[in-house]
Design a protein around this motif. Structure first.
Motif, PDB file in Angstrom:
ATOM      1  N   GLN A 186       2.240 -41.602  27.851  1.00 46.19           N
ATOM      2  CA  GLN A 186       2.819 -41.279  26.553  1.00 46.19           C
ATOM      3  C   GLN A 186       3.134 -42.562  25.796  1.00 46.19           C
ATOM      4  N   GLU A 187       2.711 -42.609  24.523  1.00 43.92           N
ATOM      5  CA  GLU A 187       3.153 -43.663  23.620  1.00 43.92           C
ATOM      6  C   GLU A 187       4.036 -43.015  22.566  1.00 43.92           C
ATOM      7  N   GLN A 235       6.059 -39.033  18.011  1.00 44.86           N
ATOM      8  CA  GLN A 235       7.146 -39.249  17.059  1.00 44.86           C
ATOM      9  C   GLN A 235       8.509 -39.320  17.751  1.00 44.86           C
ATOM     10  N   THR A 236       8.550 -40.109  18.827  1.00 43.83           N
ATOM     11  CA  THR A 236       9.821 -40.406  19.506  1.00 43.83           C
ATOM     12  C   THR A 236      10.041 -41.913  19.476  1.00 43.83           C
ATOM     13  N   ASP A 237       9.815 -42.524  18.300  1.00 43.06           N
ATOM     14  CA  ASP A 237       9.786 -43.980  18.198  1.00 43.06           C
ATOM     15  C   ASP A 237      11.063 -44.651  18.672  1.00 43.06           C
ATOM     16  N   THR A 238      12.218 -43.999  18.510  1.00 39.59           N
ATOM     17  CA  THR A 238      13.458 -44.645  18.928  1.00 39.59           C
ATOM     18  C   THR A 238      13.527 -44.810  20.438  1.00 39.59           C
ATOM     19  N   LEU A 239      12.746 -44.017  21.174  1.00 38.99           N
ATOM     20  CA  LEU A 239      12.729 -44.139  22.639  1.00 38.99           C
ATOM     21  C   LEU A 239      11.749 -45.211  23.105  1.00 38.99           C
ATOM     22  N   ASP A 240      10.757 -45.536  22.285  1.00 41.54           N
ATOM     23  CA  ASP A 240      10.000 -46.782  22.410  1.00 41.54           C
ATOM     24  C   ASP A 240       8.936 -46.825  23.495  1.00 41.54           C
ATOM     25  N   ILE A 276      11.568 -42.560  27.489  1.00 40.21           N
ATOM     26  CA  ILE A 276      11.559 -41.115  27.258  1.00 40.21           C
ATOM     27  C   ILE A 276      12.052 -40.416  28.523  1.00 40.21           C
ATOM     28  N   LYS A 277      11.518 -40.812  29.669  1.00 42.67           N
ATOM     29  CA  LYS A 277      11.952 -40.220  30.935  1.00 42.67           C
ATOM     30  C   LYS A 277      13.432 -40.483  31.188  1.00 42.67           C
ATOM     31  N   GLN A 278      13.873 -41.674  30.864  1.00 40.28           N
ATOM     32  CA  GLN A 278      15.290 -41.995  31.021  1.00 40.28           C
ATOM     33  C   GLN A 278      16.161 -41.041  30.209  1.00 40.28           C
ATOM     34  N   GLY A 279      15.723 -40.736  28.980  1.00 43.18           N
ATOM     35  CA  GLY A 279      16.455 -39.781  28.155  1.00 43.18           C
ATOM     36  C   GLY A 279      16.442 -38.386  28.739  1.00 43.18           C
TER      37      GLY A 279
END
Length: 620
Positions: A71-72, A77-82, A87-90
């Protein structure tokens, strides 16, 4: 941005467009196909060309399936997660590790399926590049150890210690049923059923090959080049070599695979980041990787990517590589936000993203060159790029097949909410499925048609209503003229579509609150073409829905003849819309090109509505 309340519901117009363009999508390449179907055989390099087993040249032109096995953030459109690990951490804040892993299994099962590959084949492409993450080749227990770093990034040293142990005990990549192998086998089968070649792309290498974690999902920038274990080994490099050994052992005789893309986009390998700055580290690892693959009796073409996101090859040219077997090597460029002018040059001959340098490098070293990624721009840039590459017989692979709520991908994923909520995840799993994606027909046209091609975007009848945003398919200066239609300088972030909605051309389009669209930022000299069918000859009344903050002027032409001119008065407020009426000259029946010309700027244009002119009785 000013928004209008206009026209027909977007769902109806989208359905009409799909019905109209099914034939276009299935036959886009008729008469101008950049690729031809091939029976798959093992490819090899011969001088500057790629040939099949019968000695026929194969020019690989296709699509990347990015965002699937890695995943990028911007794709979703999850740019704040970078990046993927963040993303997994969230996700791990509200779910167990087992639940997170199950979500990812479902995501991978839905994001790319045989239906997506079938679609690429129907459009005429002949290859698929598969970006993947090395962690898909770890066991569940090994991936859990990596997940602990996501929970607490200070645990990197412990993970490295585990990698060293698994490496020494030969516990890495030995299970032939690992998720990574299963997914690669699936896509190989889907592609082979369509006579498409596959490029295996190690997109997220162990440790991370650069500083941009969104690309390579690294915990610490450039750790592939720097991290040493307790024994002083560059352990991430050892693990990378081991992975390619296992891939080569599994696929060494597999003719479905065109290229091994050994490491995606190395970057920031410079003195400022504590490295040599002359690609010494990259050259040494490539030598190890080439030797490791060849030791498995694997003669697949090996694709090298230079420093600077895949483009700079100092000390990486064939004469500099410390390997015995220099056969079947190819060199990569990633082309984004640069000129497509074939005369534009870079003073560094080893920097090859410009067309001139790419061709010169190929001829100087007599090696195949291939553009493994290109895109992220307007349709006008796409068309100029692929037509320039096609003219030089250089293959390319476009980025990317799918993106959330984007007009730049081949398929548009509908918005889904937040990935961090159960509702958002459920919607994402539905929306990424091929049957629920929206084809961006203008993107397909830009990649597969000639420079003079033009066709209706939707059917337009007179009498009837023409939505302004539904101008014809085709390149700038063929279907439309706009003051800014492509990004050719990476430092210039001016949007080509200033409204950012609906289509990916230079035409600026805004979304209204009811989901319909209006063309905006209309400046002097711009124009739009519409293919129209006039059912009956005669004069017509035209209503024009327009917004303007200053006096403007529009002209309608049919072919070269002016049929009406419309003065536009200034609105009483910036948000005011006007419906203005004028009468045309008599129109001939049949199919024609209607051109809307901007003589003086207006702010937005929603639609034009044609009705037969009222007949005035004699003496009335």
């Amino acid at each position: 941005m000013k928004r209008a309340t206009i026209g027909f519901p977007v769902q109806r117009r989208t359905l009409m467009g799909i019905v109209l363009c099914v034939g276009l999508l299935l036959g886009l390449l008729t008469g101008s196909r950049p690729v031809v179907a091939q029976q798959l055989s093992m490819l090899h390099a011969a001088g500057s060309k790629i040939l099949d087993a019968n000695g026929r040249e194969v020019v690989l032109r296709g699509y990347n399936v990015g965002g699937w096995l890695l995943q990028e953030s911007y794709i979703l459109q999850t740019d704040t997660l970078d990046c993927q690990w963040r993303i997994k951490q969230g996700l791990l804040r509200t779910m167990s590790e087992a639940q997170m892993e199950e979500f990812y299994r479902q995501y991978r099962a839905n994001f790319i399926t045989k239906a997506d590959i079938d679609y690429l084949a129907k459009l005429g492409f002949n290859c698929v590049r598969v970006p993947f993450h090395y962690d898909l080749f770890l066991t569940d227990a090994q991936r859990r150890a990596r997940t602990q770093v996501m929970r607490s990034p200070q645990n990197v040293a412990g993970y490295v210690q585990n990698l060293s142990k698994w490496y020494d005990e030969n516990q890495l990549f030995t299970d032939k049923n690992m998720e990574g192998f299963r997914q690669l086998d699936n896509v190989l089968n889907w592609c082979a059923a369509n006579n498409l070649y596959v490029i295996l792309d190690l997109h997220a290498a162990p440790g991370g090959q650069g500083a941009d974690r969104n690309i390579n999902d690294n915990f610490v920038p450039l750790d592939l080049w720097k991290r040493r274990d307790a024994k002083g080994r560059l352990i991430y490099q050892d693990v990378t070599v081991r992975l390619w050994e296992k891939l080569a052992a599994r696929y060494r005789s597999d003719a479905r695979i065109a290229l091994y893309d050994l490491i995606n986009e190395p970057h920031k390998m410079d003195a400022a980041n504590g490295l040599s700055g002359d690609n010494r580290e990259l050259s040494a690892l490539y030598a190890r990787l080439i030797n490791a693959v060849r030791a498995q009796h694997d003669q697949h073409i090996l694709l090298l990517e230079g420093n600077g996101y895949g483009n700079e090859y100092t000390n990486l040219t064939p004469d500099k590589l410390a390997v015995r077997d220099k056969s079947n090597l190819a060199y990569n460029a990633h082309r984004y936000w640069c000129p497509n002018d074939p005369t534009a040059t870079d003073p560094n001959p080893n920097q090859i993203n410009l067309l001139h340098n790419l061709v010169a490098f190929r001829e100087r070293w007599q090696v195949p060159v291939w553009v493994g990624e290109t895109g992220e721009n307007s349709n006008e840039w796409f068309a100029a790029a692929v037509q320039g590459l096609n003219a030089q017989n250089i293959g390319w692979c476009h980025w990317n097949i799918k993106r959330v709520n984007s007009a730049a991908g081949l398929l548009r994923i509908k918005s889904y909410g937040s990935l961090l909520t159960a509702e958002g995840r459920a919607a994402l799993l539905r929306n990424v499925q091929f049957s629920n994606c929206i084809p961006n027909r203008d993107v397909a046209t830009a990649l597969t048609q000639t420079s003079s091609f033009s066709a209706p975007f939707l059917p337009h009848a007179i009498p009837g209503t023409i939505q302004a945003a539904d101008y014809d398919l085709g390149r700038a200066e063929v279907a439309y003229h706009d003051a800014f239609s492509a990004k050719t300088d990476y430092r210039d972030n001016t949007p080509w579509n200033q409204g950012g909605a609906y289509r990916n051309d230079g035409v600026d389009i805004n979304t209204s609150p009811d989901g319909t669209f209006a063309v905006s930022h209309l400046t002097t000299g711009e124009w739009l073409n519409y293919t129209v069918t006039v059912s009956k000859p005669g004069a017509y009344d035209v209503q024009v829905r327009v917004q303007s903050t200053a006096p403007g002027r529009l002209t309608l032409k049919m072919e070269e003849a002016t049929i009406a001119t419309l003065p536009v008065s200034q609105g009483t407020s910036p948000e005011q819309w006007q419906t203005l009426t004028l009468q045309t000259q008599p129109l001939p029946a049949g199919q024609h090109t209607l051109r809307l010309c901007v003589e003086q700027p207006v702010t937005q244009l929603a639609w034009l509505r044609f009705t037969p002119a009222a007949v005035v009785a004699p003496g009335g």
